[in-house]
Design a protein around this motif. Sequence first.
Motif, PDB file in Angstrom:
ATOM      1  N   GLU A  46       0.158  -4.622 -18.880  1.00 58.58           N
ATOM      2  CA  GLU A  46      -1.000  -4.754 -18.008  1.00 58.58           C
ATOM      3  C   GLU A  46      -0.803  -5.863 -16.979  1.00 58.58           C
ATOM      4  O   GLU A  46      -1.194  -5.728 -15.818  1.00 58.58           O
ATOM      5  CB  GLU A  46      -2.260  -5.005 -18.846  1.00 58.58           C
ATOM      6  CG  GLU A  46      -2.667  -3.811 -19.682  1.00 58.58           C
ATOM      7  CD  GLU A  46      -3.997  -4.004 -20.386  1.00 58.58           C
ATOM      8  OE1 GLU A  46      -4.507  -5.147 -20.394  1.00 58.58           O
ATOM      9  OE2 GLU A  46      -4.525  -3.017 -20.934  1.00 58.58           O
ATOM     10  N   LEU A  47      -0.193  -6.953 -17.413  1.00 53.86           N
ATOM     11  CA  LEU A  47       0.121  -8.035 -16.480  1.00 53.86           C
ATOM     12  C   LEU A  47       1.049  -7.538 -15.375  1.00 53.86           C
ATOM     13  O   LEU A  47       0.867  -7.861 -14.196  1.00 53.86           O
ATOM     14  CB  LEU A  47       0.768  -9.201 -17.230  1.00 53.86           C
ATOM     15  CG  LEU A  47      -0.148 -10.002 -18.157  1.00 53.86           C
ATOM     16  CD1 LEU A  47       0.673 -10.808 -19.160  1.00 53.86           C
ATOM     17  CD2 LEU A  47      -1.060 -10.932 -17.357  1.00 53.86           C
ATOM     18  N   LYS A  48       2.021  -6.743 -15.748  1.00 56.75           N
ATOM     19  CA  LYS A  48       2.975  -6.207 -14.778  1.00 56.75           C
ATOM     20  C   LYS A  48       2.295  -5.280 -13.781  1.00 56.75           C
ATOM     21  O   LYS A  48       2.532  -5.364 -12.562  1.00 56.75           O
ATOM     22  CB  LYS A  48       4.092  -5.468 -15.514  1.00 56.75           C
ATOM     23  CG  LYS A  48       5.219  -4.988 -14.617  1.00 56.75           C
ATOM     24  CD  LYS A  48       6.345  -4.388 -15.456  1.00 56.75           C
ATOM     25  CE  LYS A  48       7.518  -3.979 -14.584  1.00 56.75           C
ATOM     26  NZ  LYS A  48       8.640  -3.437 -15.407  1.00 56.75           N
ATOM     27  N   ASP A  49       1.432  -4.394 -14.274  1.00 50.75           N
ATOM     28  CA  ASP A  49       0.726  -3.470 -13.384  1.00 50.75           C
ATOM     29  C   ASP A  49      -0.106  -4.232 -12.352  1.00 50.75           C
ATOM     30  O   ASP A  49      -0.098  -3.894 -11.161  1.00 50.75           O
ATOM     31  CB  ASP A  49      -0.195  -2.557 -14.202  1.00 50.75           C
ATOM     32  CG  ASP A  49       0.564  -1.487 -14.974  1.00 50.75           C
ATOM     33  OD1 ASP A  49       1.759  -1.269 -14.670  1.00 50.75           O
ATOM     34  OD2 ASP A  49      -0.027  -0.878 -15.889  1.00 50.75           O
ATOM     35  N   LEU A  76      -9.634  -9.061  -6.391  1.00 52.35           N
ATOM     36  CA  LEU A  76     -10.132  -9.795  -7.555  1.00 52.35           C
ATOM     37  C   LEU A  76     -11.586  -9.438  -7.850  1.00 52.35           C
ATOM     38  O   LEU A  76     -11.970  -9.236  -9.005  1.00 52.35           O
ATOM     39  CB  LEU A  76      -9.984 -11.298  -7.330  1.00 52.35           C
ATOM     40  CG  LEU A  76      -8.550 -11.811  -7.206  1.00 52.35           C
ATOM     41  CD1 LEU A  76      -8.531 -13.279  -6.812  1.00 52.35           C
ATOM     42  CD2 LEU A  76      -7.776 -11.600  -8.502  1.00 52.35           C
ATOM     43  N   LYS A  77     -12.372  -9.368  -6.816  1.00 55.99           N
ATOM     44  CA  LYS A  77     -13.774  -8.972  -7.005  1.00 55.99           C
ATOM     45  C   LYS A  77     -13.874  -7.612  -7.686  1.00 55.99           C
ATOM     46  O   LYS A  77     -14.666  -7.419  -8.620  1.00 55.99           O
ATOM     47  CB  LYS A  77     -14.486  -8.929  -5.652  1.00 55.99           C
ATOM     48  CG  LYS A  77     -15.924  -8.419  -5.729  1.00 55.99           C
ATOM     49  CD  LYS A  77     -16.534  -8.289  -4.340  1.00 55.99           C
ATOM     50  CE  LYS A  77     -17.941  -7.687  -4.437  1.00 55.99           C
ATOM     51  NZ  LYS A  77     -18.569  -7.496  -3.106  1.00 55.99           N
ATOM     52  N   GLN A  78     -13.055  -6.654  -7.242  1.00 61.72           N
ATOM     53  CA  GLN A  78     -13.088  -5.311  -7.821  1.00 61.72           C
ATOM     54  C   GLN A  78     -12.713  -5.329  -9.295  1.00 61.72           C
ATOM     55  O   GLN A  78     -13.300  -4.611 -10.114  1.00 61.72           O
ATOM     56  CB  GLN A  78     -12.142  -4.384  -7.051  1.00 61.72           C
ATOM     57  CG  GLN A  78     -12.235  -2.918  -7.475  1.00 61.72           C
ATOM     58  CD  GLN A  78     -13.601  -2.335  -7.189  1.00 61.72           C
ATOM     59  OE1 GLN A  78     -14.058  -2.348  -6.052  1.00 61.72           O
ATOM     60  NE2 GLN A  78     -14.271  -1.826  -8.230  1.00 61.72           N
ATOM     61  N   GLN A  79     -11.734  -6.161  -9.660  1.00 54.34           N
ATOM     62  CA  GLN A  79     -11.330  -6.259 -11.064  1.00 54.34           C
ATOM     63  C   GLN A  79     -12.498  -6.733 -11.928  1.00 54.34           C
ATOM     64  O   GLN A  79     -12.752  -6.187 -13.003  1.00 54.34           O
ATOM     65  CB  GLN A  79     -10.147  -7.223 -11.220  1.00 54.34           C
ATOM     66  CG  GLN A  79      -8.884  -6.826 -10.480  1.00 54.34           C
ATOM     67  CD  GLN A  79      -8.411  -5.435 -10.833  1.00 54.34           C
ATOM     68  OE1 GLN A  79      -8.199  -5.116 -12.001  1.00 54.34           O
ATOM     69  NE2 GLN A  79      -8.231  -4.600  -9.825  1.00 54.34           N
ATOM     70  N   THR A 335      -2.766 -15.866 -11.555  1.00 53.55           N
ATOM     71  CA  THR A 335      -3.915 -15.044 -11.174  1.00 53.55           C
ATOM     72  C   THR A 335      -4.106 -13.870 -12.126  1.00 53.55           C
ATOM     73  O   THR A 335      -5.211 -13.625 -12.620  1.00 53.55           O
ATOM     74  CB  THR A 335      -3.746 -14.530  -9.736  1.00 53.55           C
ATOM     75  OG1 THR A 335      -3.644 -15.651  -8.853  1.00 53.55           O
ATOM     76  CG2 THR A 335      -4.912 -13.656  -9.332  1.00 53.55           C
ATOM     77  N   VAL A 336      -3.022 -13.126 -12.391  1.00 52.04           N
ATOM     78  CA  VAL A 336      -3.164 -11.963 -13.279  1.00 52.04           C
ATOM     79  C   VAL A 336      -3.373 -12.406 -14.725  1.00 52.04           C
ATOM     80  O   VAL A 336      -4.056 -11.717 -15.502  1.00 52.04           O
ATOM     81  CB  VAL A 336      -1.963 -11.003 -13.153  1.00 52.04           C
ATOM     82  CG1 VAL A 336      -1.868 -10.470 -11.728  1.00 52.04           C
ATOM     83  CG2 VAL A 336      -0.650 -11.648 -13.564  1.00 52.04           C
ATOM     84  N   ALA A 337      -2.823 -13.543 -15.105  1.00 47.14           N
ATOM     85  CA  ALA A 337      -3.094 -14.071 -16.447  1.00 47.14           C
ATOM     86  C   ALA A 337      -4.574 -14.361 -16.608  1.00 47.14           C
ATOM     87  O   ALA A 337      -5.179 -14.054 -17.653  1.00 47.14           O
ATOM     88  CB  ALA A 337      -2.272 -15.341 -16.691  1.00 47.14           C
ATOM     89  N   LEU A 338      -5.189 -14.934 -15.579  1.00 42.67           N
ATOM     90  CA  LEU A 338      -6.612 -15.239 -15.636  1.00 42.67           C
ATOM     91  C   LEU A 338      -7.450 -13.970 -15.766  1.00 42.67           C
ATOM     92  O   LEU A 338      -8.430 -13.919 -16.520  1.00 42.67           O
ATOM     93  CB  LEU A 338      -7.009 -16.028 -14.385  1.00 42.67           C
ATOM     94  CG  LEU A 338      -8.435 -16.571 -14.296  1.00 42.67           C
ATOM     95  CD1 LEU A 338      -8.855 -17.284 -15.581  1.00 42.67           C
ATOM     96  CD2 LEU A 338      -8.570 -17.507 -13.106  1.00 42.67           C
ATOM     97  N   LEU A 339      -7.059 -12.910 -15.057  1.00 41.36           N
ATOM     98  CA  LEU A 339      -7.764 -11.629 -15.194  1.00 41.36           C
ATOM     99  C   LEU A 339      -7.678 -11.086 -16.619  1.00 41.36           C
ATOM    100  O   LEU A 339      -8.672 -10.603 -17.185  1.00 41.36           O
ATOM    101  CB  LEU A 339      -7.182 -10.608 -14.216  1.00 41.36           C
ATOM    102  CG  LEU A 339      -7.476 -10.813 -12.731  1.00 41.36           C
ATOM    103  CD1 LEU A 339      -6.675  -9.836 -11.895  1.00 41.36           C
ATOM    104  CD2 LEU A 339      -8.967 -10.675 -12.439  1.00 41.36           C
ATOM    105  N   LEU A 360     -16.239 -20.228 -16.807  1.00 45.97           N
ATOM    106  CA  LEU A 360     -16.134 -19.878 -15.397  1.00 45.97           C
ATOM    107  C   LEU A 360     -14.684 -19.543 -15.095  1.00 45.97           C
ATOM    108  O   LEU A 360     -13.789 -20.377 -15.283  1.00 45.97           O
ATOM    109  CB  LEU A 360     -16.581 -21.051 -14.518  1.00 45.97           C
ATOM    110  CG  LEU A 360     -16.418 -20.841 -13.004  1.00 45.97           C
ATOM    111  CD1 LEU A 360     -17.342 -19.734 -12.510  1.00 45.97           C
ATOM    112  CD2 LEU A 360     -16.674 -22.141 -12.248  1.00 45.97           C
ATOM    113  N   PHE A 361     -14.445 -18.303 -14.666  1.00 45.00           N
ATOM    114  CA  PHE A 361     -13.111 -17.879 -14.248  1.00 45.00           C
ATOM    115  C   PHE A 361     -13.028 -18.146 -12.744  1.00 45.00           C
ATOM    116  O   PHE A 361     -13.691 -17.473 -11.948  1.00 45.00           O
ATOM    117  CB  PHE A 361     -12.891 -16.407 -14.573  1.00 45.00           C
ATOM    118  CG  PHE A 361     -13.099 -16.100 -16.031  1.00 45.00           C
ATOM    119  CD1 PHE A 361     -12.157 -16.461 -16.978  1.00 45.00           C
ATOM    120  CD2 PHE A 361     -14.268 -15.472 -16.469  1.00 45.00           C
ATOM    121  CE1 PHE A 361     -12.353 -16.199 -18.328  1.00 45.00           C
ATOM    122  CE2 PHE A 361     -14.469 -15.191 -17.808  1.00 45.00           C
ATOM    123  CZ  PHE A 361     -13.514 -15.560 -18.746  1.00 45.00           C
TER     124      PHE A 361
END
Length: 523
Positions: A46-49, A76-79, A335-339, A360-361
């Motif tokens: 998932e991180l890779k995608d 990011l907003k969409q995620q 960034t993707v780790a935070l998601l 808070l992310f």
Amino acid sequence: MRKSLLIAGITLALFGCKTTQQSAQNNDQLPTVDPTVYGNTITSSELKDLLYTYASDKFEGRETGERGQKLAVNFLKQQYEDLDIPSPISKDDYFQEVPLTSLKTLKSSVTVNGKAFENYTDFVVMGTIPSQTFDVNDIVYAGYGIDDANYSDYNNLDVKGKIVLIKAGEPTNADGTFVISGTTEKTKWNSGRQASSAKRDVAQQKGAKALLLMDDAYLKRVSSYYKKRAESGYNGKIELNDKLKSSMAQILISDTLGKALYTAIETNDVAKTITTNIKINIESEMKAVSSENVDAFNKGSEKNDEILVISSHLDHIGITNGQINNGADDDGSGTVALLEIAEAFKKAQLDGHGPKRSILFLHVTGEEKGLLGSSYYTDVNPIFPLENTVADLNIDMIGRTDPKREGDRNYIYLIGSDKLSTELHELSEEANNKYTHITLDYTYDNDNDPNRYYYRSDHYNFAKNNIPVIFYFNGTHDDYHQPTDTPDKIQYDLLENRARLVFYTAWEIVNRPMRIKVDKLNQ
């Protein structure tokens, strides 16, 4: 990543109900929640995608205020909308606007007692300042410009509203040891970039309106860079609008200019007022820049007024010489780790195991321009009161390996974990020992680290406000700030485990009975 969320939530909920019933029958109490159920949902695939999208050419290097950065914040907003993790600002508004200005110095001059000195040879205007003109007949000489517990040039010295002259280096004892360290080891005050920054910060805190630093060697190192930048059509340095109101002119000067101001500058360390006429003229071009932080929020179930911030920076350096700098490691990896961490906490919440404290992310803008987004959050407009913020876990570059650690992949550099809170450091160690078993390397945690990494990522703006921090960092590599920092070079198994470490550390912070205690304070 998103399609599996509902199914996983139902499955984990059923599992949780069954476990709860069995435990209640056996022990008449609810079971302890196993965070690995949620930590294991952070996966390399998932991180890779996510990263292959976020660090793609489409995002044009995500330079602050540019089109690629706008694409990034909307991604990011969409995620977060897909995850149903709300904004803390207002419904559908995940963006905290960060007012910025781009400044470019067009022309500068320095004249002492009628003699003009040459730009890039005798002086360079550093930093970001609006147009300013000075014409004064006295300046304050402050020796080395140091203010330290073991030595200060500013004792009983008022420099508010004054032009201050200082020199490179630090004082020594008769035996050749340095006064501040008491040894032959140089400190952060000695010379070069680190000393320049430290001495600038002190002068600004003391209220100086301009600082002249005589450091001939450092001037020779940087002058050609500043000259080429000016001649290349450089589009300007970006600064917070609020910081411009209190900006201080910092000028790096040669030995020749320093001695013209004060002939005894090399031999005399004693602070004094010097009578001399100096005229400084700086002409700058200013332009407004539009940018924003992205914020998402998981409200706590019990202590919701206590906030853990988990941060990463969303920007990178854009396009240079026609090539896109994708910033896969810096800081696409964070960034993707935070998601993924946000998704793991959301899954726990769906199962009735939401965090006791709020999270808070925080994806901040303008890190590459000087920690601007995090500075705006902490210094100008915090969404939540800083006194309610228990800690900041900051993720900046966790997808690669440092060449210095060749052969030892399973590591992460931790910076700042023990500087303000012994409890946070111990909790971090315990979480790693229990769940992830990564080698925690504190090489760059040294107060005199010449790289000054503690001051170079977004956690520092929290730390300077006495909020405990941990900075997660894999070190630099040959692709740092190069077009070659691409998603194919990320080591996704390492990224997965490091992201899980942040998740487990965060889990312990938000669910422990008592708030993390601050037992050390900035001086």
